[in-house]
Motif scaffolding. Structure first.
Motif, PDB file in Angstrom:
ATOM      1  N   SER A 117       0.508  -0.750   0.149  1.00 32.09           N
ATOM      2  CA  SER A 117      -0.175  -0.604  -0.132  1.00 32.09           C
ATOM      3  C   SER A 117       0.930   1.195  -0.323  1.00 32.09           C
ATOM      4  N   GLY A 144      -7.902   0.502  11.999  1.00 28.05           N
ATOM      5  CA  GLY A 144      -7.480  -0.682  13.209  1.00 28.05           C
ATOM      6  C   GLY A 144      -6.682  -0.501  13.742  1.00 28.05           C
ATOM      7  N   GLY A 146     -11.685   3.272   7.585  1.00 31.12           N
ATOM      8  CA  GLY A 146     -12.192   2.106   6.589  1.00 31.12           C
ATOM      9  C   GLY A 146     -13.150   2.841   5.024  1.00 31.12           C
TER      10      GLY A 146
HETATM   11  C1  LIG Z   1      -2.288  -4.549   7.990  1.00 27.87           C
HETATM   12  C2  LIG Z   1      -3.512  -4.161   6.649  1.00 27.87           C
HETATM   13  C3  LIG Z   1      -4.591  -4.061   7.507  1.00 27.87           C
HETATM   14  N1  LIG Z   1      -5.779  -4.427   6.338  1.00 27.87           N
HETATM   15  C4  LIG Z   1      -7.058  -4.025   7.483  1.00 27.87           C
HETATM   16  C5  LIG Z   1      -8.620  -4.068   6.783  1.00 27.87           C
HETATM   17  C6  LIG Z   1      -8.564  -4.495   5.847  1.00 27.87           C
HETATM   18  N2  LIG Z   1      -8.243  -5.273   4.812  1.00 27.87           N
HETATM   19  C7  LIG Z   1      -8.343  -5.840   3.477  1.00 27.87           C
HETATM   20  C8  LIG Z   1      -8.055  -6.167   2.575  1.00 27.87           C
HETATM   21  C9  LIG Z   1      -8.897  -6.835   1.610  1.00 27.87           C
HETATM   22  C10 LIG Z   1      -6.913  -5.763   2.007  1.00 27.87           C
HETATM   23  N3  LIG Z   1      -6.300  -4.817   2.966  1.00 27.87           N
HETATM   24  C11 LIG Z   1      -4.276  -4.486   1.926  1.00 27.87           C
HETATM   25  C12 LIG Z   1      -4.677  -3.011   1.863  1.00 27.87           C
HETATM   26  C13 LIG Z   1      -3.398  -5.272   3.053  1.00 27.87           C
HETATM   27  N4  LIG Z   1      -3.615  -4.333   4.588  1.00 27.87           N
HETATM   28  C14 LIG Z   1      -2.916  -4.299   5.763  1.00 27.87           C
HETATM   29  C15 LIG Z   1      -1.642  -4.577   4.985  1.00 27.87           C
HETATM   30  C16 LIG Z   1      -1.281  -5.398   4.921  1.00 27.87           C
HETATM   31  C17 LIG Z   1      -0.233  -3.657   5.456  1.00 27.87           C
HETATM   32  C18 LIG Z   1      -1.288  -2.490   4.993  1.00 27.87           C
HETATM   33  C19 LIG Z   1      -0.780  -1.523   6.204  1.00 27.87           C
HETATM   34  O1  LIG Z   1      -0.728  -1.433   7.669  1.00 27.87           O
HETATM   35  O2  LIG Z   1      -0.859  -0.047   6.365  1.00 27.87           O
HETATM   36  C20 LIG Z   1      -1.761  -4.236   3.443  1.00 27.87           C
HETATM   37  C21 LIG Z   1      -0.754  -5.667   2.306  1.00 27.87           C
HETATM   38  C22 LIG Z   1      -0.687  -4.139   1.806  1.00 27.87           C
HETATM   39  O3  LIG Z   1       0.828  -4.814   1.374  1.00 27.87           O
HETATM   40  O4  LIG Z   1      -0.129  -3.257   2.093  1.00 27.87           O
HETATM   41  C23 LIG Z   1      -4.769  -5.872   1.346  1.00 27.87           C
HETATM   42  C24 LIG Z   1      -4.000  -5.029  -0.497  1.00 27.87           C
HETATM   43  C25 LIG Z   1      -4.505  -7.197   1.359  1.00 27.87           C
HETATM   44  C26 LIG Z   1      -3.903  -7.682  -0.238  1.00 27.87           C
HETATM   45  O5  LIG Z   1      -5.780  -7.829  -0.783  1.00 27.87           O
HETATM   46  O6  LIG Z   1      -3.618  -8.347  -0.853  1.00 27.87           O
HETATM   47  C27 LIG Z   1      -6.336  -5.817   0.652  1.00 27.87           C
HETATM   48  C28 LIG Z   1      -6.760  -4.610  -0.264  1.00 27.87           C
HETATM   49  C29 LIG Z   1      -7.500  -4.628  -1.389  1.00 27.87           C
HETATM   50  C30 LIG Z   1      -8.072  -3.223  -2.487  1.00 27.87           C
HETATM   51  O7  LIG Z   1      -8.917  -3.079  -1.937  1.00 27.87           O
HETATM   52  O8  LIG Z   1      -7.368  -3.167  -3.135  1.00 27.87           O
HETATM   53  C31 LIG Z   1      -9.721  -5.919   4.124  1.00 27.87           C
HETATM   54  C32 LIG Z   1     -11.137  -6.451   3.328  1.00 27.87           C
HETATM   55  C33 LIG Z   1      -9.798  -7.099   5.757  1.00 27.87           C
HETATM   56  C34 LIG Z   1      -9.530  -8.873   4.752  1.00 27.87           C
HETATM   57  O9  LIG Z   1     -10.054  -9.062   3.547  1.00 27.87           O
HETATM   58  O10 LIG Z   1     -10.650  -9.974   5.930  1.00 27.87           O
HETATM   59  C35 LIG Z   1      -9.965  -4.978   5.483  1.00 27.87           C
HETATM   60  C36 LIG Z   1     -10.942  -3.792   4.851  1.00 27.87           C
HETATM   61  C37 LIG Z   1     -10.187  -2.748   5.648  1.00 27.87           C
HETATM   62  C38 LIG Z   1     -11.628  -2.021   4.569  1.00 27.87           C
HETATM   63  O11 LIG Z   1     -12.656  -0.896   5.472  1.00 27.87           O
HETATM   64  O12 LIG Z   1     -10.749  -0.989   3.786  1.00 27.87           O
HETATM   65  C39 LIG Z   1      -6.670  -3.198   8.002  1.00 27.87           C
HETATM   66  C40 LIG Z   1      -7.340  -3.058   9.624  1.00 27.87           C
HETATM   67  C41 LIG Z   1      -6.865  -1.891   8.042  1.00 27.87           C
HETATM   68  C42 LIG Z   1      -4.851  -3.646   8.838  1.00 27.87           C
HETATM   69  C43 LIG Z   1      -3.933  -2.623   9.576  1.00 27.87           C
HETATM   70  C44 LIG Z   1      -4.245  -2.157  10.438  1.00 27.87           C
HETATM   71  C45 LIG Z   1      -4.094  -2.966  11.480  1.00 27.87           C
HETATM   72  O13 LIG Z   1      -4.366  -2.847  12.459  1.00 27.87           O
HETATM   73  O14 LIG Z   1      -3.717  -4.228  11.163  1.00 27.87           O
END
Ligand SMILES: C/C1=C2N=C(/C=C3N=C(/C(C)=C4\N[C@@](C)([C@@H]5N=C1[C@](C)(CCC(=O)O)[C@H]5CC(=O)O)[C@@](C)(CC(=O)O)[C@@H]4CCC(=O)O)[C@@](C)(CC(=O)O)[C@@H]\3CCC(=O)O)C(C)(C)[C@@H]/2CCC(=O)O
Length: 210
Positions: free
Chosen positions: A118, A166, A194
């Protein structure tokens, strides 16, 4: 087919009643005009009428964001969920909605940066940054990385919607954006935020539904 179940079936009426309930239950006294509409739409997206207590907008946010959209600024999104939640047909100037998370260069860039995908994906925004509307609805690391990029002299967006959700880094990244003060901002302090809320904020700015 009979309509045996009694529920509201008309979209506009559902919205009208929802907004009326939100305005009757939420304390919106700190907000007016476009800012109030944005907060109502964010509550609409998450169902939490106590949200306003955590919302902070810089005084110049609503005007800067609305003006950017009208001028045709691109909307830069950290996650596809944010980008997909934006109602393209109602954007005022057919604005580009850009999410670079799936660009094939991003995994290698993330490894090199030592950061998440991201955050690395934002490096591909540089040519679009100046005057953009930048929206972070998911990734705290994206918001931190934006501040690092600005520190290093990157062009400034017109306004930032910074509402990652998060437990790790979310509250801290939003505090950092609000304290930084270099760009007009909207944040929801704490863990809440979110993609749905972030997209709803853009939709409220682009298309006022009362
Ligand atoms: C640590 C991450 C967090 N993600 C959260 C919540 C949700 N993420 C969803 C999904 C489908 C995606 N999350 C990614 C952005 C992915 N999430 C992360 C990362 C590991 C790191 C981000 C960070 O800490 O800043 C991140 C991967 C990365 O390397 O950047 C995603 C890209 C993962 C993937 O599918 O490969 C993906 C986004 C897809 C897109 O829309 O483009 C959730 C739907 C969770 C699920 O699948 O169950 C959910 C959505 C929440 C929302 O409303 O957006 C957290 C809780 C935000 C968390 C960061 C904070 C924490 O406390 O862990």
């Amino acid at each position: 087919m009979s309509n045996a179940r009694d529920y509201i079936r008309e979209g506009a009426e559902i919205y009208r009643r929802s907004f009326a309930i939100i305005r009757s239950e939420a304390d919106l006294s700190r907000f007016s005009g476009a800012a109030e509409r944005v907060v109502v739409r964010m509550i609409h997206a998450c169902g939490m009428t106590d949200l306003p207590r955590d919302v902070e907008l810089s005084p110049d946010f609503a005007e800067a964001a609305e003006e950017a959209l009208k001028r045709g600024a691109p909307i830069l999104c950290d996650a596809k969920m944010v980008a997909n939640g934006i109602t393209r047909s109602r954007l005022p100037a057919d604005n580009a909605v850009i999410c670079t998370l799936d660009d094939p260069r991003v995994p290698a860039m993330a490894a090199e940066l030592g950061n998440t995908r991201s955050a690395a994906a934002m490096e591909l925004w540089r040519k679009h940054l100046e005057g953009s509307l930048l929206v972070v609805g998911n990734a705290p690391t994206a918001l931190f990385h934006l501040l690092d990029m600005l520190d290093a002299g990157a062009p400034k967006p017109a306004a930032v919607i910074g509402i990652p959700v998060g437990f790790i880094g979310a509250a801290e990244s939003k505090d950092a954006l609000a304290r930084d003060g270099r760009v007009p901002y909207l944040v929801v302090h704490g863990r809440r935020g979110g993609s749905a809320m972030a997209a709803a904020a853009v939709n409220a700015l682009a298309n006022p539904i009362e």
